[in-house]
Design a protein around this motif. Sequence first.
Motif, PDB file in Angstrom:
ATOM      1  N   MET A 694      18.291 -20.807  -7.747  1.00  0.00           N
ATOM      2  CA  MET A 694      16.829 -20.760  -7.741  1.00  0.00           C
ATOM      3  C   MET A 694      16.266 -21.206  -9.088  1.00  0.00           C
ATOM      4  N   GLN A 695      16.939 -20.783 -10.154  1.00  0.00           N
ATOM      5  CA  GLN A 695      16.495 -21.208 -11.475  1.00  0.00           C
ATOM      6  C   GLN A 695      16.577 -22.723 -11.609  1.00  0.00           C
ATOM      7  N   ASN A 696      17.621 -23.286 -11.038  1.00  0.00           N
ATOM      8  CA  ASN A 696      17.744 -24.751 -11.061  1.00  0.00           C
ATOM      9  C   ASN A 696      16.610 -25.404 -10.273  1.00  0.00           C
ATOM     10  N   GLN A 697      16.295 -24.778  -9.111  1.00  0.00           N
ATOM     11  CA  GLN A 697      15.189 -25.324  -8.326  1.00  0.00           C
ATOM     12  C   GLN A 697      13.872 -25.244  -9.092  1.00  0.00           C
ATOM     13  N   ILE A 698      13.639 -24.075  -9.755  1.00  0.00           N
ATOM     14  CA  ILE A 698      12.407 -23.937 -10.548  1.00  0.00           C
ATOM     15  C   ILE A 698      12.377 -24.978 -11.659  1.00  0.00           C
ATOM     16  N   THR A 699      13.514 -25.145 -12.297  1.00  0.00           N
ATOM     17  CA  THR A 699      13.573 -26.140 -13.374  1.00  0.00           C
ATOM     18  C   THR A 699      13.274 -27.533 -12.838  1.00  0.00           C
ATOM     19  N   GLN A 700      13.853 -27.839 -11.664  1.00  0.00           N
ATOM     20  CA  GLN A 700      13.573 -29.146 -11.065  1.00  0.00           C
ATOM     21  C   GLN A 700      12.096 -29.301 -10.725  1.00  0.00           C
ATOM     22  N   GLN A 701      11.483 -28.219 -10.156  1.00  0.00           N
ATOM     23  CA  GLN A 701      10.068 -28.294  -9.808  1.00  0.00           C
ATOM     24  C   GLN A 701       9.209 -28.435 -11.061  1.00  0.00           C
ATOM     25  N   GLN A 702       9.571 -27.670 -12.103  1.00  0.00           N
ATOM     26  CA  GLN A 702       8.826 -27.818 -13.351  1.00  0.00           C
ATOM     27  C   GLN A 702       8.951 -29.222 -13.903  1.00  0.00           C
ATOM     28  N   SER A 703      10.126 -29.758 -13.756  1.00  0.00           N
ATOM     29  CA  SER A 703      10.325 -31.132 -14.215  1.00  0.00           C
ATOM     30  C   SER A 703       9.471 -32.105 -13.412  1.00  0.00           C
ATOM     31  N   GLN A 704       9.409 -31.872 -12.090  1.00  0.00           N
ATOM     32  CA  GLN A 704       8.579 -32.745 -11.253  1.00  0.00           C
ATOM     33  C   GLN A 704       7.105 -32.600 -11.610  1.00  0.00           C
ATOM     34  N   ILE A 705       6.650 -31.342 -11.841  1.00  0.00           N
ATOM     35  CA  ILE A 705       5.253 -31.130 -12.236  1.00  0.00           C
ATOM     36  C   ILE A 705       4.958 -31.841 -13.540  1.00  0.00           C
ATOM     37  N   GLN A 706       5.904 -31.695 -14.489  1.00  0.00           N
ATOM     38  CA  GLN A 706       5.702 -32.372 -15.766  1.00  0.00           C
ATOM     39  C   GLN A 706       5.642 -33.882 -15.592  1.00  0.00           C
ATOM     40  N   GLN A 707       6.481 -34.396 -14.694  1.00  0.00           N
ATOM     41  CA  GLN A 707       6.438 -35.828 -14.422  1.00  0.00           C
ATOM     42  C   GLN A 707       5.094 -36.236 -13.834  1.00  0.00           C
ATOM     43  N   HIS A 708       4.580 -35.402 -12.895  1.00  0.00           N
ATOM     44  CA  HIS A 708       3.277 -35.710 -12.305  1.00  0.00           C
ATOM     45  C   HIS A 708       2.180 -35.662 -13.353  1.00  0.00           C
ATOM     46  N   LYS A 709       2.275 -34.635 -14.256  1.00  0.00           N
ATOM     47  CA  LYS A 709       1.291 -34.572 -15.336  1.00  0.00           C
ATOM     48  C   LYS A 709       1.362 -35.815 -16.215  1.00  0.00           C
ATOM     49  N   ASP A 710       2.582 -36.207 -16.537  1.00  0.00           N
ATOM     50  CA  ASP A 710       2.723 -37.404 -17.361  1.00  0.00           C
ATOM     51  C   ASP A 710       2.170 -38.626 -16.655  1.00  0.00           C
ATOM     52  N   GLN A 711       2.462 -38.723 -15.343  1.00  0.00           N
ATOM     53  CA  GLN A 711       1.910 -39.856 -14.583  1.00  0.00           C
ATOM     54  C   GLN A 711       0.386 -39.812 -14.559  1.00  0.00           C
ATOM     55  N   TYR A 712      -0.171 -38.571 -14.418  1.00  0.00           N
ATOM     56  CA  TYR A 712      -1.634 -38.440 -14.394  1.00  0.00           C
ATOM     57  C   TYR A 712      -2.224 -38.881 -15.729  1.00  0.00           C
ATOM     58  N   ASN A 713      -1.587 -38.421 -16.835  1.00  0.00           N
ATOM     59  CA  ASN A 713      -2.092 -38.819 -18.158  1.00  0.00           C
ATOM     60  C   ASN A 713      -1.985 -40.317 -18.359  1.00  0.00           C
ATOM     61  N   ILE A 714      -0.900 -40.890 -17.871  1.00  0.00           N
ATOM     62  CA  ILE A 714      -0.741 -42.347 -17.998  1.00  0.00           C
ATOM     63  C   ILE A 714      -1.815 -43.069 -17.213  1.00  0.00           C
ATOM     64  N   LEU A 715      -2.075 -42.586 -15.975  1.00  0.00           N
ATOM     65  CA  LEU A 715      -3.126 -43.214 -15.148  1.00  0.00           C
ATOM     66  C   LEU A 715      -4.495 -43.038 -15.789  1.00  0.00           C
ATOM     67  N   LYS A 716      -4.698 -41.854 -16.393  1.00  0.00           N
ATOM     68  CA  LYS A 716      -5.978 -41.611 -17.047  1.00  0.00           C
ATOM     69  C   LYS A 716      -6.201 -42.582 -18.198  1.00  0.00           C
ATOM     70  N   LEU A 717      -5.097 -42.725 -19.002  1.00  0.00           N
ATOM     71  CA  LEU A 717      -5.194 -43.683 -20.108  1.00  0.00           C
ATOM     72  C   LEU A 717      -5.396 -45.096 -19.587  1.00  0.00           C
ATOM     73  N   LYS A 718      -4.703 -45.401 -18.514  1.00  0.00           N
ATOM     74  CA  LYS A 718      -4.807 -46.746 -17.948  1.00  0.00           C
ATOM     75  C   LYS A 718      -6.217 -47.017 -17.434  1.00  0.00           C
ATOM     76  N   LEU A 719      -6.816 -45.979 -16.785  1.00  0.00           N
ATOM     77  CA  LEU A 719      -8.185 -46.138 -16.289  1.00  0.00           C
ATOM     78  C   LEU A 719      -9.154 -46.347 -17.436  1.00  0.00           C
TER      79      LEU A 719
END
Length: 876
Positions: A694-719
Amino acid sequence: MTMNFFRGVMGGQPAGPQPTGAETIHKLCDRVASSTLLEDRRDAVRALKSLSKKYRFEVGTQAMDHLVHILQTDRSDSEILGYALDTLYNIICNDEEEEQDESEDENAQKQEEDLGVLFTDKFLGDSENVTLLLTLLEEFDFHVRWPGVKLLTALLKNQCNQVQGVILVSPMGVSRLMDLLADSREVIRNDGLLLLQQLTKGNAAIQKIVAFENAFERLLDIITEEGSSDGGIVVEDCLLLLVNLLKNNSSNQNFFKEGSYIQRMKPWFEVGDDNSGWSAQKVTNLHLMLQLVRVMVSPVNSPGATSSCQKSMYQCGLLQQLCTILMATGVPADILTETINTVSEVIRGSQINQDYFASVNAPSNPPRPAIVVLLMSMVNERQPFVLRCAVLYCFQCFLYKNQKGQGEIVATLLPSTIDANSISAGQLLCGGLFSADSLSNWCAAVALAHALQDNLTQKEQLLRVQLATSMGKPPVSLLQQCTNILSQGDKINRRGSKVQTRVGLLMLLCTWISNCPIAVTHFLHNQENVPFLTGQISENLGEDERLVQGLCALLLGICIYYNDNSLENYTKEKLKQLIEKRIGKENFVEKLGFVTKHELYSRAAQKPQPVFPSPEQMLFDHEFTKLVKELEGVITKAVHKTSEEEKKEEEVKKTLEQHDSIVIQYKDLIRDQDTQIQELREQVSTLSLNSEQMQNQITQQQSQIQQHKDQYNILKLKLAKDSQGLSSSQGEGAQVNGLHSEELSQLREQVEELRRQHTLQHTQLRDKDSLINTLRCEAAAAQTEGGAGGSDNTELLREVESLRSRVQAQCAEISQLQTERQELIRRGEAVSSAPASSGESSADTAKVSELESRLAAQITETERLKVLDYHHLTSL
């Protein structure tokens, strides 16, 4: 040529008295030392070589130092090096053939051997000479390398330890000698094998170095190349070297096993159906191969190492192959004997191997178990003595720490399991036990004793065995029959007069009743047994009978020590009183000591395998010597104890038993708790694993959230970059929802214009509100003054209020339209990186057009209201 050279040395005088050998050798040595020409020195050394066998002493005493000097200085000439090495070999080596030819008696032969040791010591006086010899072995030239190998081998034969010490400390010394095995010239390779045999004798350090120089791989390859068991003497030399490397060397044995070399031994024992006409060399080779297997599973090895090798031999099929030889026909007797001994040690103490051996059947009609076939040989007096000893050893090893096998053997003696139509192991043992052959008596007694060794259950079961006697008489128990043979005078004269038979039966009885109070009671129940034992012990018999007296004392002592006092006439105390009255305690102890003081006792105690020079010396069994060692002291103490001491000991024993029962209860409790703890540990382990997952799953989900945040920030900068690019450059152009960048710019400008107009309108409305309030105040004042025009002003004010509400509603609608337009612009920018579908683009375009038309209408209406409002205000 040599004679001409001698004449030159002697001064060219063919006539006159001839020089002695010593004088000739002296002049040759002077020539070797003083000649400046290499050819002269070479001729002189060649002459010394030719004289070195006949004048061994003279050459050795006068020329050795000069020859060593030649080895040091004339390294460039292989021919003179070869002559010097051959000469040294001749004076150091004890050539057996020469000794047989020249020696008239043993004294002369001994002198020759002493001479070899003398010159060896002289050569080894300087350890650098051995180092020099090792260096010369690196020379590839045949005339240098071969005599160098022979010389070093001779040195090792004469002074092994000293040469081993020098080679051990010499850098790469052993490695240089191992290179000899890779020499393409078979003569050097084969003599290299002989050299390594001498080098590895009794030196564990050198054995380890040789093993780690890949010796096992090379030797096994040579054995395979030479034809395995069908090979010649080279195979024999390889096997002798392997035995040297592995015997009593646990490190090398482990290396041999871990290197999977045991598996490579299996093909050696693949024999065909036709085993007639074996050559003497094949018999020798196979004998050494069997010996090599035994080295790996010897009882003297550590139990862990032996067990591991036994397991490997079963898994690779080596044990099965050995059993095939065991049951094959036409195998030479000595190979069959050694195979039986080898199988014995491969199965000894290994349950899985013992179970397999129990399942092996001989290829007879009908098939019989291999154990039965072997026992038939053991109790057959026509079979060779060594073969019968081997079968006994095999049976002992089969039963060693094998309670299952012990039960199966004893079961063949019990009434419920006897099959009248087949021969069983129990029947063969009983037949041998009571046959006329004393050796069969002894072997059967010892074999049966091993079926009872450390097994209380089988000791009690064997008490049930009944034997048929003469017609019309009831059957007697096996225990009774054994004691009858010992105690009845006529039986003794006819059968038991032989010491071997009586010793065998006494060993069986001692093993049977030791640590078994029920068997002791059965033995004492026969009223004749105790008088017979006391009579035997108290008599003054000859030297041969002393061992029987000692064993009788041991048997009586066991009856005291393991007595549960269930028989009133033969309690511990009454037996001790009987000993004191008829024998004497001191005399009893002295007779008991006859057993361990016997000359054959210590020999049997050394190793488990029964090896005897002759059948007459076959008296003691190895396991029985352990029993004697265990019981002698406690029996001595038991005999000397008083009744009071006995009672105290009984009380202590009961207390200890109570303590033991308490300890057992606690052990059971602890065992249960251990089980519970183990279960809880397993649960914790499972939960920990789940938590980790479960901890691995949480870590993976946190990693995915962080990736989405990074993608959002990149899109924001791009916009942000895209919006800047759209405002600064007009030529770039990705279409967004059907709108070009120019249209987006126009929409932004219109929105800004509407914002300005909206702000202006709000300002104007506030001004108008203040004006209206002012007018209201003035109207109220005018109304108080007179109501002539009051109704008109009230109407106007209402109309103005209505206009003002409409303007506010229009402003709110304008704000909503602006918000919708802003949302459309945002959506267009959000999908700027991916073009929308044609349907969505047309829908958005229609909506924008509608908004623009509504904005235009609202702006027009607002302007009209502003004008109308202005007129109303003016009129007021």
